[in-house]
Each structure stands twice: as structure tokens, then as C-alpha cells.
Design an enzyme around this catalytic site. Structure first.
Site, PDB file in Angstrom:
ATOM      1  N   CYS A 179      -0.846  13.757 -21.333  1.00  0.00           N
ATOM      2  CA  CYS A 179      -2.312  13.779 -21.280  1.00  0.00           C
ATOM      3  C   CYS A 179      -2.770  15.216 -21.492  1.00  0.00           C
ATOM      4  O   CYS A 179      -2.017  16.020 -22.050  1.00  0.00           O
ATOM      5  CB  CYS A 179      -2.819  13.183 -19.964  1.00  0.00           C
ATOM      6  SG  CYS A 179      -2.289  14.075 -18.483  1.00  0.00           S
ATOM      7  N   ASN A 201      -1.910  17.113 -17.383  1.00  0.00           N
ATOM      8  CA  ASN A 201      -0.667  16.717 -16.697  1.00  0.00           C
ATOM      9  C   ASN A 201      -0.831  16.738 -15.169  1.00  0.00           C
ATOM     10  O   ASN A 201       0.129  17.015 -14.446  1.00  0.00           O
ATOM     11  CB  ASN A 201       0.527  17.591 -17.145  1.00  0.00           C
ATOM     12  CG  ASN A 201       1.895  17.058 -16.717  1.00  0.00           C
ATOM     13  OD1 ASN A 201       2.828  17.832 -16.513  1.00  0.00           O
ATOM     14  ND2 ASN A 201       2.046  15.760 -16.585  1.00  0.00           N
ATOM     15  N   CYS A 223      -3.373  14.214 -13.825  1.00  0.00           N
ATOM     16  CA  CYS A 223      -3.970  12.910 -13.473  1.00  0.00           C
ATOM     17  C   CYS A 223      -3.238  11.755 -14.162  1.00  0.00           C
ATOM     18  O   CYS A 223      -2.441  11.055 -13.536  1.00  0.00           O
ATOM     19  CB  CYS A 223      -5.460  12.870 -13.833  1.00  0.00           C
ATOM     20  SG  CYS A 223      -6.471  14.065 -12.926  1.00  0.00           S
ATOM     21  N   ARG A 224      -3.520  11.546 -15.456  1.00  0.00           N
ATOM     22  CA  ARG A 224      -3.029  10.335 -16.130  1.00  0.00           C
ATOM     23  C   ARG A 224      -1.525  10.324 -16.381  1.00  0.00           C
ATOM     24  O   ARG A 224      -0.854   9.334 -16.066  1.00  0.00           O
ATOM     25  CB  ARG A 224      -3.793  10.135 -17.448  1.00  0.00           C
ATOM     26  CG  ARG A 224      -5.256   9.811 -17.250  1.00  0.00           C
ATOM     27  CD  ARG A 224      -6.045   9.987 -18.528  1.00  0.00           C
ATOM     28  NE  ARG A 224      -6.120  11.385 -18.939  1.00  0.00           N
ATOM     29  CZ  ARG A 224      -6.650  11.821 -20.075  1.00  0.00           C
ATOM     30  NH1 ARG A 224      -7.151  10.942 -20.930  1.00  0.00           N
ATOM     31  NH2 ARG A 224      -6.684  13.109 -20.354  1.00  0.00           N
ATOM     32  N   SER A 225      -0.989  11.387 -16.979  1.00  0.00           N
ATOM     33  CA  SER A 225       0.438  11.319 -17.349  1.00  0.00           C
ATOM     34  C   SER A 225       1.387  11.339 -16.137  1.00  0.00           C
ATOM     35  O   SER A 225       2.389  10.619 -16.161  1.00  0.00           O
ATOM     36  CB  SER A 225       0.816  12.380 -18.387  1.00  0.00           C
ATOM     37  OG  SER A 225       0.612  13.685 -17.922  1.00  0.00           O
ATOM     38  N   ASP A 266     -10.192   9.849 -19.492  1.00  0.00           N
ATOM     39  CA  ASP A 266      -9.999  11.035 -18.657  1.00  0.00           C
ATOM     40  C   ASP A 266     -10.847  10.904 -17.387  1.00  0.00           C
ATOM     41  O   ASP A 266     -12.072  10.830 -17.463  1.00  0.00           O
ATOM     42  CB  ASP A 266     -10.445  12.256 -19.476  1.00  0.00           C
ATOM     43  CG  ASP A 266     -10.284  13.562 -18.731  1.00  0.00           C
ATOM     44  OD1 ASP A 266     -10.049  13.535 -17.506  1.00  0.00           O
ATOM     45  OD2 ASP A 266     -10.399  14.612 -19.381  1.00  0.00           O
TER      46      ASP A 266
HETATM   47  P1  4NP Z   1      -5.421  14.629 -17.131  1.00  0.00           P
HETATM   48  O1  4NP Z   1      -6.866  14.978 -16.519  1.00  0.00           O
HETATM   49  O2  4NP Z   1      -5.438  15.077 -18.573  1.00  0.00           O
HETATM   50  O3  4NP Z   1      -5.334  13.157 -16.983  1.00  0.00           O
HETATM   51  O4  4NP Z   1      -4.418  15.398 -16.291  1.00  0.00           O
HETATM   52  C1  4NP Z   1      -7.467  16.236 -16.654  1.00  0.00           C
HETATM   53  C2  4NP Z   1      -7.097  17.263 -15.834  1.00  0.00           C
HETATM   54  C3  4NP Z   1      -7.717  18.495 -15.942  1.00  0.00           C
HETATM   55  C4  4NP Z   1      -8.718  18.680 -16.889  1.00  0.00           C
HETATM   56  C5  4NP Z   1      -9.085  17.638 -17.727  1.00  0.00           C
HETATM   57  C6  4NP Z   1      -8.450  16.419 -17.608  1.00  0.00           C
HETATM   58  N1  4NP Z   1      -9.371  19.928 -16.980  1.00  0.00           N
HETATM   59  O5  4NP Z   1     -10.306  20.062 -17.811  1.00  0.00           O
HETATM   60  O6  4NP Z   1      -9.022  20.885 -16.249  1.00  0.00           O
END
Ligand code: 4NP
Length: 161
Positions: free
Chosen positions: A9, A12, A14-16, A127
């Protein structure tokens, strides 16, 4: 040689990591821990070294009773060689991964995670970072569906080969 999966993602956190931990949960339950290995990474460097987001862990524990383990790292070109399948959470992740493979030699290893959903029609795992609790719960629901489909795909198509 175990079959190796990498979930990707943006951050790294939340989703992945959710996909990695949910998949490991299903793999353990199926008794396939020696056959399939999972890891996760982010296309960005924003959160390198961080544990999974607490809001994401809360959703995983509430819905599935699992804890999210992990420490964020950034996707790197070497991952193309190291993994059998690379699973992108959304289109942006997918394009950012492919951009690191300009000759396209690893194109066939890269998939959108929602390709493996059978209960949900969304084409991307949204996201959840800037949204509310419902977004985190939705991520878990989508990923359980996709991970079940992915495990079935691998056991049918890949481990038999
Ligand atoms: P992820 O979520 O891609 O599922 O880990 C996010 C985590 C952090 C951010 C965006 C999405 N950020 O903008 O910091």
C-alpha cells in the site's frame, strides 16, 4: 521453496500490514505455513520503522480477534525478484510499483488485491488513513474476502504446479 506474497500500500501501516496478518491467519488455519510466506511494504518512505496504525489494529482485533504485527518498510526493486506475487491495494500503488519495472519483466507478478474478492464489488481497497472508524472496518471486510480468494487461487493454481 515456499511461495512468497508481498502486500503493498502507500504507508505500510494500515492496509498492507492488515492484508499480511489476515493472510497469515488464514494460512495458519489451513496448515500451509510452510508453503506460503507473507510480507508487506509501502510505496512511500513516510512511515519506515513504524508499527501498524492503532486504529487499524483496533479494527482487526474487533472484527477478527487478531493482533497486527509488523514494522513498515519501503517497497524496493529487489522485491520483484524475491516474491512470486505482489498485491497492490489500489490503482495508485499498482502504477507506482509498475513504474519501478520500466521494462515490464515483472508485470505478470503484480495484481490488484480486489481481483480476488468474490463478495465485494469494489475494485480497490480504499485508503482509510484520513477517515473514520467505518473506513478501517471496511478495509478488514474487503481484505478477508480478497485473502480467502487469494488463498484459493494459490492452492488451486500455484501449489499444484
Ligand atoms: P496505508 O495508509 O497506505 O494503508 O498504510 C496510509 C498511511 C499513511 C498515509 C496515507 C495512507 N500518509 O499519508 O501518511
Amino acid at each position: 521453496m515456499p511461495y512468497k506474497l508481498l502486500f503493498v500500500c502507500l504507508g505500510n501501516i494500515c492496509r498492507s500490514p492488515s492484508a499480511e496478518n489476515i493472510m497469515n491467519h488464514l494460512i495458519d488455519r489451513a496448515g500451509l505455513s510452510d508453503c506460503i510466506l507473507c510480507d508487506s511494504a509501502g510505496t512511500s518512505s513516510y512511515h519506515i520503522g513504524s508499527p501498524p496504525d492503532r486504529r487499524m489494529s483496533t479494527a482487526a482485533t474487533a472484527k477478527l480477534g487478531i493482533k497486527l504485527r509488523g514494522q513498515a518498510r519501503q517497497f524496493q526493486k529487489l522485491d520483484f525478484q524475491d516474491f512470486d506475487m505482489i498485491l497492490a491495494m489500489d490503482q495508485e500503488n499498482y502504477q507506482n510499483i509498475l513504474a519501478l519495472d520500466p521494462t515490464g519483466q515483472y508485470h505478470d507478478k503484480v495484481y490488484l488485491m480486489c481481483k480476488f474478492c468474490s463478495q465485494h464489488t469494489l475494485k480497490e481497497v480504499p485508503d482509510p488513513y484520513y477517515g473514520g472508524v467505518e473506513g478501517f472496518n471496511q478495509v478488514i471486510d474487503l481484505l478477508v474476502d480478497a485473502c480467502e480468494g487469494l488463498l484459493e487461487y494459490i492452492t488451486n493454481q500455484q501449489l499444484k504446479a
